[in-house]
Design an enzyme around this catalytic site. Sequence first.
Site, PDB file in Angstrom:
ATOM      1  N   GLN A  15      -7.384  -4.770  10.198  1.00 12.64           N
ATOM      2  CA  GLN A  15      -6.196  -4.453  10.986  1.00 12.64           C
ATOM      3  C   GLN A  15      -6.425  -3.248  11.901  1.00 12.64           C
ATOM      4  OE1 GLN A  15      -2.239  -5.120   8.991  1.00 12.64           O
ATOM      5  NE2 GLN A  15      -3.484  -5.116   7.129  1.00 12.64           N
ATOM      6  N   LYS A  23       0.808  -1.209   0.000  1.00 11.83           N
ATOM      7  CA  LYS A  23       0.000   0.000   0.000  1.00 11.83           C
ATOM      8  C   LYS A  23       0.847   1.268   0.000  1.00 11.83           C
ATOM      9  CE  LYS A  23      -0.637  -0.070   5.027  1.00 11.83           C
ATOM     10  NZ  LYS A  23       0.113   1.148   5.328  1.00 11.83           N
ATOM     11  N   THR A  24       1.981   1.282   0.707  1.00 10.53           N
ATOM     12  CA  THR A  24       2.805   2.488   0.740  1.00 10.53           C
ATOM     13  C   THR A  24       3.337   2.806  -0.652  1.00 10.53           C
ATOM     14  OG1 THR A  24       3.445   1.971   3.015  1.00 10.53           O
ATOM     15  CG2 THR A  24       4.757   3.610   1.850  1.00 10.53           C
ATOM     16  N   ASP A  36      -3.153   7.434   4.912  1.00  9.40           N
ATOM     17  CA  ASP A  36      -2.759   6.041   5.117  1.00  9.40           C
ATOM     18  C   ASP A  36      -3.312   5.559   6.458  1.00  9.40           C
ATOM     19  OD1 ASP A  36      -1.582   3.613   4.687  1.00  9.40           O
ATOM     20  OD2 ASP A  36       0.452   4.257   5.187  1.00  9.40           O
ATOM     21  N   GLU A  37      -3.496   4.255   6.598  1.00  6.69           N
ATOM     22  CA  GLU A  37      -3.992   3.632   7.833  1.00  6.69           C
ATOM     23  C   GLU A  37      -5.304   4.286   8.285  1.00  6.69           C
ATOM     24  OE1 GLU A  37      -2.660   1.018   8.732  1.00  6.69           O
ATOM     25  OE2 GLU A  37      -0.507   1.039   8.369  1.00  6.69           O
ATOM     26  N   ARG A  75       1.990 -11.309   9.932  1.00  7.13           N
ATOM     27  CA  ARG A  75       3.377 -10.815   9.951  1.00  7.13           C
ATOM     28  C   ARG A  75       4.341 -11.890   9.440  1.00  7.13           C
ATOM     29  NH1 ARG A  75       2.038  -6.382   9.282  1.00  7.13           N
ATOM     30  NH2 ARG A  75       0.020  -7.364   9.120  1.00  7.13           N
TER      31      ARG A  75
END
Length: 755
Positions: free
Chosen positions: A288, A74-75, A257-258, A639
Amino acid sequence: MPLPPRPRGAPARSLFPESGQPAPPAVASQTEASAPSAPRGPAQLLEGLNAEQREAVEHDGGPLLILAGAGSGKTRVITRRIAWLMAVRGAHPSDMLAITFTNKAAGEMRERCAALGVPAGAWIGTFHATCARILRRDIEHLGGYTRDFTIFDTDDRGKLIRDLIKNSGYDTTAYKPAEVGAWISGRKNRGVAPGAIEEGSFSDEVFLRVHKEYEAALARNNALDFDDLLGKVIELFDQHPGVRDMYADRFRHVLVDEYQDTNGVQYRLLRHLTVFRQDIAVCGDPDQSIYGWRGADVRNILRFEADFPGARVVKLERNYRSSQNILDAAQAVIRNNTQRKEKALFSDKGPGEKLSVLQCADEDDEAREIALSIRALADAGRRHDEFAIFYRANFLQRALERALRLSSIPYQIVAGTEFYQRREIKDLIAYLRVIVNPSDDEACVRSLGVPTRGIGDKTIDELRQWALDRRVSLSRAIRSEEARARVRGRARAALEAFAGALERLALHADGPAAVALEAVLEETRYWDWLARSAERDDVDREANVQELLGHASTYDEQMPEGKLRGFLQDIALVSDSDGLDERVPKVALMTMHAAKGLEFPFVYIAGVEEDLLPHKRALSESELGLEEERRLFYVGLTRAQERLVLTHAATRRQYDGEIWCRPSRFLDEIPRALLASEGDDTGALGEYIFEPEASRAPELALGDAVEHDYFGRGKVELLAGTGTNARATIWFDRHGRKQLMLAYAKLKRLGGGRR
């Protein structure tokens, strides 16, 4: 939310000087080159992107929701979109506002943009940094503040609140500054005015009064706290729509973002900034959202399409991190939640290894198994920094740290404190040190302050000087009537009480560690003091003390000749990290909250048990607590890149004995086809088989040869406990050292060892 209308003739993009803004520290990019480069053309900006990523980058305009699954890049999409808007849409850097949550993430975003040739001028930062920048320019519109206002951190806030409580005539032990500060912070994040009473929420009269006085004191000091940085911008925009319009018109492209982690105040800020044009692109994943306890509202991302009609939704479902088995397990778990948007993550890495679920005898067996697994893989050539161990509660660290150190495995605590460095643990160990060694002045000073007794630094300095003149210890001075006579008032009475406590505790110097520790807790009424001094959202301090008590009891059972002195020596040796080479890669230990945004080839999640994961407090405080706990587990699972091991214990020792533990309900949500079966070498560990209907345990002696259905033949090295808690440490020829509960292990004695 109703927004003030834009007044006729409101200023558009007025003067916004970009010079003089300090650049944040650079953070190296993980996937893009970090060195600034020439602007890239449209074709270059799309290189290496999959179809969904390109769709998000090339979006023409209007609201865009990027549902980005774990490990989906996503970044990269956000930074490529910033560069695309400039290269193709002709946007100017000053048109851009990109917001994220951490300084590290903001720094990485800047670095990647620079590598893509994005010129300076875009506003890229955290919510707080962005709002501070706005207030440095326009806070004077609110009156009572100047642009050179001070920002109070949490310590500054705590000291100010402590003074206000004292000046109001209240007791700071009854009204704890940390608790009042956390309460005020929560209200600010919900947008509640200082004097307002919230329906259905805690609104103590003293808390309300201190809140009003706190705000007045901040204003007198021309100061803001962290929560004010956002709240004052909302106040500025609400009261001065012309100022709001200036920023809303300037920022033609807003990227967040987030987004699943935004709270109510941040949501209102974004609605203000998009009042004219709705060219907003948000990226996030409802699965998340794990920060509800600090105000995050997952509903913000779930209702995005209702807030911005006609929004385009792009799902990033290709995962570049994990094998398919790991993704399938994570998705099977998270689909039990209702507050989410469906995604189907897939990986090109193939199915990979199956997940391993290991039930151990207790916390020490669990830690030992994890350490042995890491040691074996490291001996086979894997670096220590490829491993991570996650846990829900910090007290689980203690056994893990000890096992890693005894196995000579270097490690580091990420976003946390090592178990024996925690404040409450150091407090109690200080008392134990004074019991064994009355000459330990540093431990004595720490003990004097816990619990708080009203003994100030001046009094301690006078006692130390008296002791120095007579060449005796500080504890000897405290027990001396002559020395105490130099002190007046309540401090003298407190010293007399402390001296009496030292005399009584000294009787335990030659006794068991657990008995001495229990005496300290009783003598100091530490449990009561801990309950009064702990912050409201602190779930671990009491559990940490219980873990220390459990460890002391285990030591007494296994090393009865060691007593309190041996226990303190064991702690000192195990917690000595001076020999660790900082240049050596280390295993990472962290909570699952701290694991957000990270990835590791090998992941172990310890303590996957009911009341730990999901945590019992989360279940009791909110109807939606179970869903957030499941999201936290999902974050932990995703993760892992190659191998994932989930461990839980049959029993865990607490301060008042052992408790039986139940495997987490989340384990039942993982399809059995994704789990390594018994004896399956593709799993990371063998299994400790929990058999509640097992036959009665045989009588064993040291040195006996035994046979286990799974571990095979072994030799008894150590016996501990009685009844249903009886345990044996056995060295198995094929599996090494194991600790088994005798009532459930179904061991067969082959002989040997008896005299």
